[in-house]
Design a protein around this motif. Sequence first.
Motif, short mmCIF file in Angstrom:
data_model
loop_
_atom_site.label_atom_id
_atom_site.label_comp_id
_atom_site.label_asym_id
_atom_site.label_seq_id
_atom_site.Cartn_x
_atom_site.Cartn_y
_atom_site.Cartn_z
N ASP A 1 2.95 -11.86 0.97
CA ASP A 1 4.25 -12.62 0.65
C ASP A 1 5.27 -11.23 0.83
O ASP A 1 6.70 -11.38 1.09
CB ASP A 1 4.65 -13.03 -0.36
CG ASP A 1 4.31 -12.26 -1.69
OD1 ASP A 1 4.17 -10.87 -1.57
OD2 ASP A 1 4.16 -12.70 -3.01
N GLY A 2 4.75 -10.03 0.84
CA GLY A 2 5.93 -8.69 0.97
C GLY A 2 6.58 -8.39 -0.24
O GLY A 2 7.29 -7.63 -0.13
N ASN A 3 6.54 -9.24 -1.46
CA ASN A 3 7.38 -9.12 -2.53
C ASN A 3 6.49 -8.85 -3.55
O ASN A 3 7.15 -8.87 -4.70
CB ASN A 3 8.04 -10.33 -2.71
CG ASN A 3 9.03 -10.46 -1.73
OD1 ASN A 3 9.73 -9.75 -1.12
ND2 ASN A 3 9.26 -11.72 -1.17
N SER A 4 5.27 -8.43 -3.43
CA SER A 4 4.33 -8.08 -4.74
C SER A 4 3.24 -7.25 -4.04
O SER A 4 2.87 -7.07 -2.73
CB SER A 4 3.80 -9.35 -5.02
OG SER A 4 3.14 -10.05 -4.47
N ILE A 5 2.72 -6.45 -4.99
CA ILE A 5 1.79 -5.61 -4.65
C ILE A 5 0.31 -5.67 -5.43
O ILE A 5 0.32 -6.47 -6.48
CB ILE A 5 2.03 -4.21 -4.94
CG1 ILE A 5 2.32 -3.90 -6.68
CG2 ILE A 5 3.38 -3.69 -4.32
CD1 ILE A 5 2.66 -2.53 -6.87
N ARG A 6 -0.64 -5.28 -5.01
CA ARG A 6 -1.85 -5.37 -5.49
C ARG A 6 -2.64 -4.05 -5.22
O ARG A 6 -2.58 -3.32 -4.31
CB ARG A 6 -2.70 -6.57 -5.21
CG ARG A 6 -3.09 -6.39 -3.57
CD ARG A 6 -3.82 -7.81 -3.28
NE ARG A 6 -3.88 -7.92 -1.81
CZ ARG A 6 -4.88 -7.65 -1.23
NH1 ARG A 6 -5.86 -7.42 -1.95
NH2 ARG A 6 -5.22 -7.81 0.16
N TYR A 7 -3.79 -3.85 -6.12
CA TYR A 7 -4.85 -2.85 -5.62
C TYR A 7 -6.01 -3.36 -4.89
O TYR A 7 -6.57 -4.45 -5.31
CB TYR A 7 -5.37 -2.08 -7.09
CG TYR A 7 -4.38 -1.22 -7.48
CD1 TYR A 7 -4.18 0.21 -7.57
CD2 TYR A 7 -3.05 -1.63 -8.41
CE1 TYR A 7 -3.29 0.92 -8.01
CE2 TYR A 7 -1.94 -1.05 -9.11
CZ TYR A 7 -2.30 0.53 -8.93
OH TYR A 7 -1.37 1.29 -9.25
N ARG A 8 -6.30 -2.78 -3.95
CA ARG A 8 -7.40 -3.14 -3.01
C ARG A 8 -8.40 -1.90 -2.69
O ARG A 8 -8.00 -0.99 -2.21
CB ARG A 8 -6.94 -3.70 -1.71
CG ARG A 8 -7.93 -4.21 -0.60
CD ARG A 8 -7.22 -4.61 0.67
NE ARG A 8 -7.19 -3.31 1.49
CZ ARG A 8 -6.00 -3.20 2.12
NH1 ARG A 8 -5.71 -4.22 2.86
NH2 ARG A 8 -6.16 -2.02 2.98
N MET A 9 -9.61 -2.42 -2.93
CA MET A 9 -10.89 -1.37 -2.53
C MET A 9 -10.85 -1.43 -1.08
O MET A 9 -10.93 -2.23 -0.61
CB MET A 9 -12.12 -1.83 -3.04
CG MET A 9 -12.04 -1.64 -4.62
SD MET A 9 -11.88 0.10 -5.46
CE MET A 9 -13.06 0.99 -4.61
N THR A 10 -10.68 0.02 -0.58
CA THR A 10 -10.55 -0.01 1.03
C THR A 10 -11.32 1.35 1.20
O THR A 10 -11.33 2.21 0.85
CB THR A 10 -9.04 0.47 1.21
OG1 THR A 10 -8.28 -0.68 0.88
CG2 THR A 10 -8.89 0.33 2.82
N GLU A 11 -12.15 1.07 2.35
CA GLU A 11 -12.93 2.13 2.95
C GLU A 11 -11.96 3.26 4.00
O GLU A 11 -11.27 2.75 4.60
CB GLU A 11 -14.12 1.74 3.99
CG GLU A 11 -15.03 2.53 4.48
CD GLU A 11 -15.91 3.28 3.41
OE1 GLU A 11 -16.12 4.34 3.24
OE2 GLU A 11 -16.15 2.50 2.63
N LEU A 12 -11.71 4.38 3.39
CA LEU A 12 -11.02 5.39 4.03
C LEU A 12 -11.77 6.21 4.93
O LEU A 12 -12.81 6.76 4.43
CB LEU A 12 -9.95 6.01 2.86
CG LEU A 12 -9.35 5.17 1.87
CD1 LEU A 12 -8.55 6.07 0.85
CD2 LEU A 12 -8.46 4.30 2.89
#
Length: 221
Positions: free
Chosen positions: A11-22
């Motif tokens: 939605d672009g109006n909220s955030i979350r933490y996401r496990m991501t391969e970097l």
Amino acid sequence: MKQKVIVYNADGNSIRYRMTELEQVREHVFLGKRRSDTCGNQNVELVLCIKGVYFLEAVRAESSVRNESLLDNLEELSHNFMETVLEDEKFYPGYIILELFRHTGTREQLEISLEQREKIIRLRKEEEEIRRRNYEQKRRQEKERLEQKHEEDYRKTVETFKSGEHIHPEWIMEMAARCGIKLHPKTIHNIHRHCTLASVKSLSVNNKKGITAGYSLPYER
């Protein structure tokens, strides 16, 4: 390596933490999730790490993130990110940046960023209101111009009609309406369908089959 990255929800109006391969490309700069846009172009997430907090900085075309100067500039930015953001009065702190300040900044820095966000929102609303008013003013001016032109055309048409010359039937109906003459719906229909020109002496009409060649029907004034 995998890390928790602050990203926006759909939605672009909220955030979350996401496990991501970097993929590390500089000391504090990483490449994250890859995705294709609607045109089939390959994009990749640019992730920065500030004081141990990883966050999504931008999504760019993968071809551009291999630009060495871009990566160097991002690395330099990461060294004084907090100060740079606070000093730039035009920078709009999004939810990700606010979350970053909550974890890595001081209470004063967070309050400054919140004030800056509210100020920019207020300025945007004021600018939008100015644009709306300008649009409404131009719309009114254009409406007045068209009305004035119509009145001038009507005046000229009446003079043309009085002089015995032909005018378009739409003007006949408007003249009747302005004079308080109510035309029967069938009359209006026949005028629209059959009448092509009218004068004080004759009507130019088409036959029922819609042949374009017209002829005159004289009538008494």
